[in-house]
Design a protein around this motif. Structure first.
Motif, PDB file in Angstrom:
ATOM      1  N   GLY A 194       1.047  -1.243   0.042  1.00  0.00           N
ATOM      2  CA  GLY A 194       0.051  -0.106  -0.006  1.00  0.00           C
ATOM      3  C   GLY A 194       0.704   1.304  -0.008  1.00  0.00           C
ATOM      4  O   GLY A 194       0.218   2.316   0.048  1.00  0.00           O
ATOM      5  N   SER A 195       2.250   1.132   0.125  1.00  0.00           N
ATOM      6  CA  SER A 195       2.941   2.296  -0.117  1.00  0.00           C
ATOM      7  C   SER A 195       3.243   2.869  -1.417  1.00  0.00           C
ATOM      8  O   SER A 195       3.364   1.913  -2.451  1.00  0.00           O
ATOM      9  N   ARG A 196       3.365   3.958  -1.392  1.00  0.00           N
ATOM     10  CA  ARG A 196       3.557   4.781  -2.958  1.00  0.00           C
ATOM     11  C   ARG A 196       4.956   5.675  -2.986  1.00  0.00           C
ATOM     12  O   ARG A 196       5.024   6.602  -2.176  1.00  0.00           O
ATOM     13  N   ILE A 197       5.719   5.560  -3.813  1.00  0.00           N
ATOM     14  CA  ILE A 197       6.736   6.297  -3.939  1.00  0.00           C
ATOM     15  C   ILE A 197       6.816   6.930  -5.437  1.00  0.00           C
ATOM     16  O   ILE A 197       6.482   6.464  -6.492  1.00  0.00           O
ATOM     17  N   LEU A 198       6.426   8.287  -5.067  1.00  0.00           N
ATOM     18  CA  LEU A 198       5.970   9.282  -6.114  1.00  0.00           C
ATOM     19  C   LEU A 198       7.027   9.777  -7.103  1.00  0.00           C
ATOM     20  O   LEU A 198       8.173   9.532  -6.854  1.00  0.00           O
ATOM     21  N   PRO A 199       6.752  10.603  -8.036  1.00  0.00           N
ATOM     22  CA  PRO A 199       7.718  11.121  -9.088  1.00  0.00           C
ATOM     23  C   PRO A 199       8.898  11.855  -8.485  1.00  0.00           C
ATOM     24  O   PRO A 199       8.390  12.638  -7.467  1.00  0.00           O
ATOM     25  N   GLY A 200       9.990  12.063  -8.818  1.00  0.00           N
ATOM     26  CA  GLY A 200      11.034  12.660  -8.380  1.00  0.00           C
ATOM     27  C   GLY A 200      11.527  12.459  -7.052  1.00  0.00           C
ATOM     28  O   GLY A 200      12.561  13.252  -6.381  1.00  0.00           O
ATOM     29  N   VAL A 201      11.429  11.245  -6.436  1.00  0.00           N
ATOM     30  CA  VAL A 201      12.025  10.808  -5.171  1.00  0.00           C
ATOM     31  C   VAL A 201      13.352  10.003  -5.515  1.00  0.00           C
ATOM     32  O   VAL A 201      13.220   9.201  -6.508  1.00  0.00           O
ATOM     33  N   TYR A 202      14.430  10.383  -4.738  1.00  0.00           N
ATOM     34  CA  TYR A 202      15.750   9.862  -4.971  1.00  0.00           C
ATOM     35  C   TYR A 202      15.943   9.031  -3.751  1.00  0.00           C
ATOM     36  O   TYR A 202      16.357   9.917  -2.696  1.00  0.00           O
ATOM     37  N   LEU A 203      16.169   7.682  -3.829  1.00  0.00           N
ATOM     38  CA  LEU A 203      16.558   6.738  -2.509  1.00  0.00           C
ATOM     39  C   LEU A 203      17.841   6.538  -2.728  1.00  0.00           C
ATOM     40  O   LEU A 203      18.265   5.844  -3.898  1.00  0.00           O
ATOM     41  N   GLU A 204      18.808   6.638  -1.988  1.00  0.00           N
ATOM     42  CA  GLU A 204      20.018   6.373  -1.932  1.00  0.00           C
ATOM     43  C   GLU A 204      20.772   5.601  -0.719  1.00  0.00           C
ATOM     44  O   GLU A 204      20.450   6.133   0.323  1.00  0.00           O
ATOM     45  N   GLY A 205      21.326   4.542  -1.027  1.00  0.00           N
ATOM     46  CA  GLY A 205      21.552   3.479   0.014  1.00  0.00           C
ATOM     47  C   GLY A 205      20.223   2.648   0.626  1.00  0.00           C
ATOM     48  O   GLY A 205      19.379   2.847  -0.199  1.00  0.00           O
ATOM     49  N   ASN A 206      20.547   1.959   1.482  1.00  0.00           N
ATOM     50  CA  ASN A 206      19.556   1.340   2.110  1.00  0.00           C
ATOM     51  C   ASN A 206      18.476   1.861   2.876  1.00  0.00           C
ATOM     52  O   ASN A 206      18.656   2.559   3.666  1.00  0.00           O
ATOM     53  N   VAL A 207      17.173   1.495   2.435  1.00  0.00           N
ATOM     54  CA  VAL A 207      15.968   2.293   3.055  1.00  0.00           C
ATOM     55  C   VAL A 207      14.974   1.227   3.134  1.00  0.00           C
ATOM     56  O   VAL A 207      14.666   0.325   2.331  1.00  0.00           O
ATOM     57  N   VAL A 208      14.192   1.343   4.395  1.00  0.00           N
ATOM     58  CA  VAL A 208      13.321   0.352   4.674  1.00  0.00           C
ATOM     59  C   VAL A 208      11.990   1.125   5.063  1.00  0.00           C
ATOM     60  O   VAL A 208      11.985   2.244   5.859  1.00  0.00           O
ATOM     61  N   ILE A 209      10.789   0.946   4.187  1.00  0.00           N
ATOM     62  CA  ILE A 209       9.496   1.673   4.552  1.00  0.00           C
ATOM     63  C   ILE A 209       8.388   0.730   4.581  1.00  0.00           C
ATOM     64  O   ILE A 209       8.568  -0.108   3.852  1.00  0.00           O
ATOM     65  N   GLY A 210       7.481   1.088   5.571  1.00  0.00           N
ATOM     66  CA  GLY A 210       6.532   0.514   5.816  1.00  0.00           C
ATOM     67  C   GLY A 210       5.290   0.470   5.198  1.00  0.00           C
ATOM     68  O   GLY A 210       5.456   0.812   3.935  1.00  0.00           O
ATOM     69  N   GLU A 211       4.199  -0.057   5.559  1.00  0.00           N
ATOM     70  CA  GLU A 211       2.896  -0.069   4.873  1.00  0.00           C
ATOM     71  C   GLU A 211       1.954   1.272   4.687  1.00  0.00           C
ATOM     72  O   GLU A 211       2.385   1.944   5.673  1.00  0.00           O
ATOM     73  N   ASN A 212       1.715   1.555   3.571  1.00  0.00           N
ATOM     74  CA  ASN A 212       0.564   2.798   3.401  1.00  0.00           C
ATOM     75  C   ASN A 212       1.391   3.890   3.674  1.00  0.00           C
ATOM     76  O   ASN A 212       0.769   4.795   4.547  1.00  0.00           O
ATOM     77  N   CYS A 213       2.281   3.929   3.275  1.00  0.00           N
ATOM     78  CA  CYS A 213       3.092   5.110   3.348  1.00  0.00           C
ATOM     79  C   CYS A 213       3.046   6.056   2.062  1.00  0.00           C
ATOM     80  O   CYS A 213       2.935   5.593   0.906  1.00  0.00           O
ATOM     81  N   LYS A 214       3.289   7.355   1.907  1.00  0.00           N
ATOM     82  CA  LYS A 214       3.360   7.974   0.786  1.00  0.00           C
ATOM     83  C   LYS A 214       4.722   9.057   0.861  1.00  0.00           C
ATOM     84  O   LYS A 214       4.933   9.743   1.660  1.00  0.00           O
ATOM     85  N   ILE A 215       5.627   8.727  -0.135  1.00  0.00           N
ATOM     86  CA  ILE A 215       6.760   9.256  -0.233  1.00  0.00           C
ATOM     87  C   ILE A 215       7.039   9.792  -1.512  1.00  0.00           C
ATOM     88  O   ILE A 215       6.774   9.498  -2.528  1.00  0.00           O
ATOM     89  N   GLY A 216       7.348  11.250  -1.145  1.00  0.00           N
ATOM     90  CA  GLY A 216       7.295  12.318  -2.347  1.00  0.00           C
ATOM     91  C   GLY A 216       5.994  13.156  -2.442  1.00  0.00           C
ATOM     92  O   GLY A 216       5.269  12.986  -1.616  1.00  0.00           O
ATOM     93  N   PRO A 217       6.260  14.095  -3.566  1.00  0.00           N
ATOM     94  CA  PRO A 217       6.952  13.853  -4.580  1.00  0.00           C
ATOM     95  C   PRO A 217       8.148  14.744  -4.144  1.00  0.00           C
ATOM     96  O   PRO A 217       8.295  15.300  -3.415  1.00  0.00           O
ATOM     97  N   ASN A 218       9.358  14.433  -5.097  1.00  0.00           N
ATOM     98  CA  ASN A 218      10.381  15.316  -5.098  1.00  0.00           C
ATOM     99  C   ASN A 218      11.374  15.397  -3.464  1.00  0.00           C
ATOM    100  O   ASN A 218      11.391  16.339  -2.984  1.00  0.00           O
TER     101      ASN A 218
END
Length: 267
Positions: free
Chosen positions: A123-147
């Protein structure tokens, strides 16, 4: 420990897995309640030869059998006792940094960039313009971004929002917390149900490059960390353009006014 005021240490998430669950995964091994065991140190346990892992002071951290055996012990260089709040950051760095396989159950937009290992919950979404560098853990139903820019080793709980022009670096963010826009969070821990107003900035580096110190029980304590931001408890709200000095803590339920400069702990 502000982030532990309303939860026992065993229930604190390291890479979105509780410390207790990390311990339970180590079948056939007993782990001290406050110990963090680096995955690489487990290979040092050799049946019939080495049965006990200790820290540099000789304190038993984990062992096979009924009790620790000092005569069959070895120092585990990546493992340690969790004593202070910032030790949770060290444990998170250890676990998230050790991940090598992606687990993507949510949605990653084609215009997002992922450079490193990503674990993304349902249920989590990574939106346009997001830059993930290195190791990242993201849970459920999150909104990441934009930019936004998130770099390792960072873990983000469930139902969080990390938004426009936000940078997160080497931090732990607990569930239902929002860092919506124009903020920087580095080497920090944010509790659950917190909200950072636009432009909230954490400072994590001293001008002289020395270790950060922070107040613990009325005494100034050396954290041993050259990079250390803030510790924010559950349900903290910061006003827009809040600036937080390194090593300062905002205890559960507190808040700041717009334009505040946090030079002392807020309780």
């Amino acid at each position: 420990m502000p982030v532990l005021a309303e939860r026992p240490l065993a229930e604190f998430p390291i890479g979105n897995i509780t410390l207790q669950a990390h311990h339970q995964r180590l079948t056939g091994i007993t782990v001290a309640a406050r110990a963090w065991i680096h995955p690489d140190d487990l290979s040092r346990l050799v049946p019939g030869s080495i049965s006990t892992l200790t820290d540099e002071s000789g304190t038993p951290l984990a062992w096979t059998g009924e009790a620790p055996d000092p005569s069959q012990s070895v120092v585990a260089p990546g493992s340690f006792m969790i004593v202070q709040t910032w030790d949770l950051l060290r444990a998170n760095e250890s676990w998230v940094g050790s991940l090598s396989e992606d687990r993507i159950e949510g949605e990653v937009h084609a215009n997002a960039v992922v450079e490193g290992t990503l674990q993304l919950g349902k249920g989590s979404r990574i939106l346009p313009g997001v830059y993930l560098e290195g190791n990242v853990v993201i849970g459920e139903n999150c909104k990441i971004g934009p930019n936004c820019y998130i770099r390792g080793n960072t873990s983000i709980g469930d139902k969080c929002h990390i938004g426009q022009s936000v940078e997160i670096k080497n931090s732990i963010i607990l569930s239902r917390t929002n860092v919506g826009h124009l903020s920087y969070v580095g080497d920090s821990i944010l509790g659950a149900d917190a909200n950072l107003g636009a432009g909230t900035i954490t400072s994590n580096f001293r001008h002289d490059g020395g270790n950060h110190r922070t107040m613990v029980a009325g005494e100034l304590v050396d954290t041993g960390r050259r990079k250390f931001g803030t510790i924010i408890g559950d349900r903290v709200h910061t006003g827009i353009n809040t600036s937080i000095y390194p090593g300062r803590k905002l205890f559960a339920g507190t808040s700041t006014l717009p334009g505040a400069i946090v030079s002392r702990d807020v309780q």
